[in-house]
Scaffold this active site. Structure first.
Site, PDB file in Angstrom:
ATOM      1  N   ALA A 138      58.953  45.745 -28.227  1.00  0.00           N
ATOM      2  CA  ALA A 138      60.291  46.177 -27.832  1.00  0.00           C
ATOM      3  C   ALA A 138      60.250  47.160 -26.671  1.00  0.00           C
ATOM      4  O   ALA A 138      61.119  47.134 -25.783  1.00  0.00           O
ATOM      5  CB  ALA A 138      60.999  46.804 -29.033  1.00  0.00           C
ATOM      6  N   LYS A 189      49.577  36.350 -37.932  1.00  0.00           N
ATOM      7  CA  LYS A 189      48.854  37.107 -36.901  1.00  0.00           C
ATOM      8  C   LYS A 189      48.809  38.595 -37.210  1.00  0.00           C
ATOM      9  O   LYS A 189      47.912  39.305 -36.748  1.00  0.00           O
ATOM     10  CB  LYS A 189      49.476  36.847 -35.522  1.00  0.00           C
ATOM     11  CG  LYS A 189      50.876  37.413 -35.326  1.00  0.00           C
ATOM     12  CD  LYS A 189      50.864  38.767 -34.664  1.00  0.00           C
ATOM     13  CE  LYS A 189      52.214  39.384 -34.473  1.00  0.00           C
ATOM     14  NZ  LYS A 189      53.280  39.220 -35.441  1.00  0.00           N
ATOM     15  N   ASP A 242      51.157  35.791 -29.383  1.00  0.00           N
ATOM     16  CA  ASP A 242      51.483  36.936 -30.234  1.00  0.00           C
ATOM     17  C   ASP A 242      50.225  37.560 -30.821  1.00  0.00           C
ATOM     18  O   ASP A 242      50.129  38.786 -30.981  1.00  0.00           O
ATOM     19  CB  ASP A 242      52.420  36.476 -31.352  1.00  0.00           C
ATOM     20  CG  ASP A 242      53.317  37.592 -31.859  1.00  0.00           C
ATOM     21  OD1 ASP A 242      53.219  38.721 -31.353  1.00  0.00           O
ATOM     22  OD2 ASP A 242      54.129  37.324 -32.762  1.00  0.00           O
ATOM     23  N   ARG A 253      52.001  48.144 -34.223  1.00  0.00           N
ATOM     24  CA  ARG A 253      51.956  48.940 -35.454  1.00  0.00           C
ATOM     25  C   ARG A 253      50.800  48.485 -36.346  1.00  0.00           C
ATOM     26  O   ARG A 253      50.134  49.307 -36.981  1.00  0.00           O
ATOM     27  CB  ARG A 253      53.265  48.787 -36.223  1.00  0.00           C
ATOM     28  CG  ARG A 253      54.501  49.175 -35.446  1.00  0.00           C
ATOM     29  CD  ARG A 253      55.741  48.768 -36.205  1.00  0.00           C
ATOM     30  NE  ARG A 253      56.959  48.992 -35.438  1.00  0.00           N
ATOM     31  CZ  ARG A 253      58.172  48.700 -35.886  1.00  0.00           C
ATOM     32  NH1 ARG A 253      58.318  48.178 -37.089  1.00  0.00           N
ATOM     33  NH2 ARG A 253      59.232  48.927 -35.137  1.00  0.00           N
TER      34      ARG A 253
END
EC number: 1.1.1.94
Length: 341
Positions: A138, A189, A242, A253
């Site tokens: 983001a 993933k 990804d 994270r």
């Protein structure tokens, strides 16, 4: 094409999507749970909780009234974690009309029922569903850095309608009919990203990371194909794309969490330190619990070792040792079979 967009979720990803759509000229109404956050967005043009240094466009408004946000438009983005999806659907299913499109953005698997996000949504409505996935932090989207994603739907027109409202000079959207593959890639993933973080925390190098990413892709694709996903989807943005960004980026994270575990924290300590949703923890448990006791034509060795580290306090060094000392294998069984080796 809709000029009004609803977003349920005022976190970092929901805010980034709102920002992108507003820049594209859409009017966006976001559902947030906190009045202070609502007032900050509406009065100061800032999401004080997630992006305090970014000014939001005038086209974005926030509300704490979920009925208001659902009725605002015919396209509703669900920008909440997987574990919150069911609760959200229970709140909004009776508010939806049959014309509305629901766009799932979460990347996880529900633990108890082993359901993908779109499957949870389908339990509560018959609306058309799209899934947004790919290598997307983001922070980079809201900074306007070039990004490419995939939107999956079994309905081509639905996928193309979401593609149409999101495309910009900094945000490229591809379409794909393989909802299963896109969702499984996005979810699994996260397990491999936790493993990558642990490897970093242990001080391992580039060779280790390359091996983890490659063999992790093998686990992702085997599992995804088992559930009906298409193999080539895992070579795309929701798979390899990804996987690479989540395993290597400091924004990740899951990777940050894994680094803390690799440096000696236990699961609860690392989660508390990250202080954000780490989908890989729940997904590890969901996949491992499903995998146990099944006779399959593939194995999930990385997932199995990560589960033992996170939930049974296994020493990460012992987990690495067991992975390295597994019995000898062919790299790709299909290649061996194809050449009759």
């Amino acid at each position: 094409m809709s000029d009004r967009i609803s977003i349920i979720g005022g976190g970092s990803w929901g805010t980034a999507i709102a920002y992108l759509l507003a820049i594209n000229g859409k009017k966006v109404l976001m559902y947030v749970r906190d009045n202070n956050q609502k007032d900050s967005i509406n009065k100061k043009r800032v999401n004080n909780k997630y992006f305090p240094d970014h000014q939001l466009p005038e086209g974005i408004e926030a509300t704490t009234d979920i009925k208001e946000v659902v009725s605002f438009s015919n396209i509703v983005f669900l920008a909440v974690p997987t574990h919150a999806t069911r609760a959200v659907m229970k709140k909004i299913n009776h508010l939806l009309n049959e014309e509305q499109i629901l766009v799932s953005t979460a990347k996880g698997i529900e633990e108890v029922n082993f359901l993908r996000n779109s499957q949870i949504i389908k339990e509560y409505c018959n609306n058309k569903i799209a899934v947004l996935s790919g290598p997307t932090h983001a922070e980079e989207v809201i900074d306007g850095l070039p990004t490419a994603v995939v939107v999956a739907s079994r309905d081509k027109e639905v996928a193309e309608s979401i593609q149409d409202i999101m495309m910009s000079s900094t945000f490229r959207v591809y379409t794909n009919p393989d909802v299963v593959g896109v969702e499984m890639g996005g979810a699994v993933k996260n397990i491999i990203a936790v493993a990558a973080g642990i490897a970093d925390g242990l001080g391992y190098g580039d060779n280790t990371m390359a091996a983890l990413i490659t063999r992790g892709l093998h686990e992702m694709s085997r599992l995804g194909v088992h559930f009906g996903g298409k193999l080539l989807t895992f070579a795309g943005l929701a798979g390899m794309g990804d996987l690479v960004v989540t395993c290597t980026s400091n924004h990740s994270r899951n990777r940050r969490f894994g680094i803390k575990v690799g440096k000696g924290m236990n699961t609860e300590e690392a989660l508390s330190s990250v202080n954000q949703v780490v989908e890989g923890v729940r997904t590890t448990r969901a996949v491992y619990d499903w995998y146990q006791g099944k006779k399959l034509n593939f194995e999930l060795p990385i997932t199995s070792q990560i589960y033992q580290v996170l939930f049974n306090d296994k020493n990460p060094l012992d987990a690495v040792n067991e992975l390295m000392l597994r019995g000898p294998k062919h790299e790709i069984e299909e290649v061996v079979d194809d050449v009759n080796w």
